[in-house]
Motif scaffolding. Sequence first.
Motif, PDB file in Angstrom:
ATOM      1  N   SER A 195     -45.432 -26.201  -1.973  1.00  0.00           N
ATOM      2  CA  SER A 195     -44.348 -26.885  -1.275  1.00  0.00           C
ATOM      3  C   SER A 195     -42.984 -26.462  -1.831  1.00  0.00           C
ATOM      4  N   LEU A 196     -42.904 -26.331  -3.172  1.00  0.00           N
ATOM      5  CA  LEU A 196     -41.659 -25.867  -3.792  1.00  0.00           C
ATOM      6  C   LEU A 196     -41.342 -24.429  -3.405  1.00  0.00           C
ATOM      7  N   CYS A 197     -42.380 -23.614  -3.231  1.00  0.00           N
ATOM      8  CA  CYS A 197     -42.158 -22.231  -2.802  1.00  0.00           C
ATOM      9  C   CYS A 197     -41.504 -22.193  -1.420  1.00  0.00           C
ATOM     10  N   ALA A 198     -41.913 -23.120  -0.547  1.00  0.00           N
ATOM     11  CA  ALA A 198     -41.293 -23.186   0.776  1.00  0.00           C
ATOM     12  C   ALA A 198     -39.815 -23.550   0.652  1.00  0.00           C
ATOM     13  N   ASP A 199     -39.481 -24.469  -0.279  1.00  0.00           N
ATOM     14  CA  ASP A 199     -38.080 -24.832  -0.493  1.00  0.00           C
ATOM     15  C   ASP A 199     -37.303 -23.647  -1.073  1.00  0.00           C
ATOM     16  N   MET A 200     -37.905 -22.976  -2.059  1.00  0.00           N
ATOM     17  CA  MET A 200     -37.207 -21.840  -2.681  1.00  0.00           C
ATOM     18  C   MET A 200     -37.026 -20.690  -1.707  1.00  0.00           C
ATOM     19  N   ASP A 201     -37.996 -20.486  -0.827  1.00  0.00           N
ATOM     20  CA  ASP A 201     -37.874 -19.416   0.163  1.00  0.00           C
ATOM     21  C   ASP A 201     -36.680 -19.664   1.076  1.00  0.00           C
ATOM     22  N   ARG A 202     -36.418 -20.904   1.354  1.00  0.00           N
ATOM     23  CA  ARG A 202     -35.252 -21.230   2.171  1.00  0.00           C
ATOM     24  C   ARG A 202     -33.958 -21.043   1.385  1.00  0.00           C
ATOM     25  N   LEU A 203     -33.991 -21.369   0.078  1.00  0.00           N
ATOM     26  CA  LEU A 203     -32.777 -21.330  -0.731  1.00  0.00           C
ATOM     27  C   LEU A 203     -32.351 -19.910  -1.114  1.00  0.00           C
ATOM     28  N   TRP A 204     -33.321 -19.061  -1.481  1.00  0.00           N
ATOM     29  CA  TRP A 204     -32.894 -17.732  -1.915  1.00  0.00           C
ATOM     30  C   TRP A 204     -32.251 -16.935  -0.786  1.00  0.00           C
ATOM     31  N   ARG A 205     -32.576 -17.283   0.445  1.00  0.00           N
ATOM     32  CA  ARG A 205     -31.980 -16.554   1.563  1.00  0.00           C
ATOM     33  C   ARG A 205     -30.475 -16.852   1.719  1.00  0.00           C
ATOM     34  N   SER A 206     -30.055 -17.981   1.113  1.00  0.00           N
ATOM     35  CA  SER A 206     -28.621 -18.335   1.221  1.00  0.00           C
ATOM     36  C   SER A 206     -27.793 -17.785   0.067  1.00  0.00           C
ATOM     37  N   VAL A 207     -28.422 -17.086  -0.860  1.00  0.00           N
ATOM     38  CA  VAL A 207     -27.678 -16.460  -1.974  1.00  0.00           C
ATOM     39  C   VAL A 207     -26.797 -15.345  -1.412  1.00  0.00           C
ATOM     40  N   GLN A 208     -25.538 -15.338  -1.847  1.00  0.00           N
ATOM     41  CA  GLN A 208     -24.573 -14.389  -1.269  1.00  0.00           C
ATOM     42  C   GLN A 208     -24.780 -12.979  -1.789  1.00  0.00           C
ATOM     43  N   ALA A 209     -24.879 -12.828  -3.090  1.00  0.00           N
ATOM     44  CA  ALA A 209     -24.994 -11.481  -3.680  1.00  0.00           C
ATOM     45  C   ALA A 209     -26.392 -10.925  -3.426  1.00  0.00           C
ATOM     46  N   LYS A 210     -26.401  -9.697  -2.924  1.00  0.00           N
ATOM     47  CA  LYS A 210     -27.696  -9.093  -2.556  1.00  0.00           C
ATOM     48  C   LYS A 210     -28.589  -8.867  -3.768  1.00  0.00           C
ATOM     49  N   PRO A 211     -28.050  -8.353  -4.919  1.00  0.00           N
ATOM     50  CA  PRO A 211     -28.947  -8.167  -6.066  1.00  0.00           C
ATOM     51  C   PRO A 211     -29.604  -9.468  -6.506  1.00  0.00           C
ATOM     52  N   GLN A 212     -28.818 -10.552  -6.591  1.00  0.00           N
ATOM     53  CA  GLN A 212     -29.400 -11.840  -6.957  1.00  0.00           C
ATOM     54  C   GLN A 212     -30.374 -12.349  -5.887  1.00  0.00           C
ATOM     55  N   ARG A 213     -30.056 -12.111  -4.649  1.00  0.00           N
ATOM     56  CA  ARG A 213     -30.939 -12.539  -3.560  1.00  0.00           C
ATOM     57  C   ARG A 213     -32.280 -11.821  -3.645  1.00  0.00           C
ATOM     58  N   ASP A 214     -32.238 -10.507  -3.914  1.00  0.00           N
ATOM     59  CA  ASP A 214     -33.480  -9.742  -4.050  1.00  0.00           C
ATOM     60  C   ASP A 214     -34.278 -10.204  -5.265  1.00  0.00           C
ATOM     61  N   LEU A 215     -33.539 -10.528  -6.356  1.00  0.00           N
ATOM     62  CA  LEU A 215     -34.220 -10.996  -7.566  1.00  0.00           C
ATOM     63  C   LEU A 215     -34.939 -12.322  -7.311  1.00  0.00           C
ATOM     64  N   TRP A 216     -34.242 -13.243  -6.661  1.00  0.00           N
ATOM     65  CA  TRP A 216     -34.856 -14.539  -6.356  1.00  0.00           C
ATOM     66  C   TRP A 216     -36.006 -14.407  -5.342  1.00  0.00           C
ATOM     67  N   ARG A 217     -35.862 -13.518  -4.461  1.00  0.00           N
ATOM     68  CA  ARG A 217     -36.960 -13.299  -3.492  1.00  0.00           C
ATOM     69  C   ARG A 217     -38.219 -12.863  -4.224  1.00  0.00           C
ATOM     70  N   ARG A 218     -38.047 -11.944  -5.191  1.00  0.00           N
ATOM     71  CA  ARG A 218     -39.196 -11.448  -5.932  1.00  0.00           C
ATOM     72  C   ARG A 218     -39.790 -12.547  -6.800  1.00  0.00           C
ATOM     73  N   LYS A 219     -38.931 -13.382  -7.426  1.00  0.00           N
ATOM     74  CA  LYS A 219     -39.412 -14.485  -8.257  1.00  0.00           C
ATOM     75  C   LYS A 219     -40.219 -15.483  -7.419  1.00  0.00           C
ATOM     76  N   VAL A 220     -39.699 -15.809  -6.269  1.00  0.00           N
ATOM     77  CA  VAL A 220     -40.391 -16.774  -5.396  1.00  0.00           C
ATOM     78  C   VAL A 220     -41.721 -16.197  -4.926  1.00  0.00           C
ATOM     79  N   GLU A 221     -41.730 -14.913  -4.599  1.00  0.00           N
ATOM     80  CA  GLU A 221     -42.984 -14.277  -4.164  1.00  0.00           C
ATOM     81  C   GLU A 221     -44.034 -14.306  -5.272  1.00  0.00           C
ATOM     82  N   LEU A 222     -43.609 -14.039  -6.538  1.00  0.00           N
ATOM     83  CA  LEU A 222     -44.545 -14.058  -7.659  1.00  0.00           C
ATOM     84  C   LEU A 222     -45.112 -15.463  -7.883  1.00  0.00           C
TER      85      LEU A 222
END
Length: 226
Positions: free
Chosen positions: A60-87
Amino acid sequence: MEGGGGGTLSEIYQSAKKLLMRAQDGIERLERLEHSTSSGGLDSPELSFVVKKDISQVLSLCADMDRLWRSVQAKPQRDLWRRKVELVAEEAGSLKESLDRYFARNQRRMKEAQERAELLGRANGDSAHVLRIFDEEAQAMQSVHNSKRMLADSISTGAAILSKYSEQRERLKRAQRKALDVLNTVGLSNAVLRLIERRNRFDRWIKYFGMLITLVILYFLIRSSG
């Protein structure tokens, strides 16, 4: 960054990681219980329920994080959070598969234990049936033995009766011969002698009739005991 009242992305991530660690520890404890000789492979329903609840909360938290990382402005940080959430999601999925396999093994053990109990119950029932058959056979054999003993006693009794008749017959013959000798000596008439002969024949018929009655009685005794 805020997460819609649920905390920042970083806070949600830390909560998810803690839940993953607790779920991983719970699965390891379940597997130790499963292979423990002292516990006999017993299940811990409370622990498995907690582990399942933790994994569901992580997903359930992964679903919340998946929504949140998409709103990160900086692309490098967004990609980093995407990978963290996927792991985190992959690890939660892996733990869920391990828990599902544990549940499957536990269900199979319960089914096998139930089948063994049913087989043991049937085996006990068959043993009782076999013992009942042996008991019935023993009773039948005892009845046959009793019948044979009664038949032997009846035959012995009949033989003794016939022997008595034979002895009486010999005594009668001797008495008749003595009586005839006495009558001949005193010169009795032939009429008296014929009367004695008729009485002798009548006695023989009584004797034969008594022997016939004895044989009939023996026949019915043998037939009833058979």
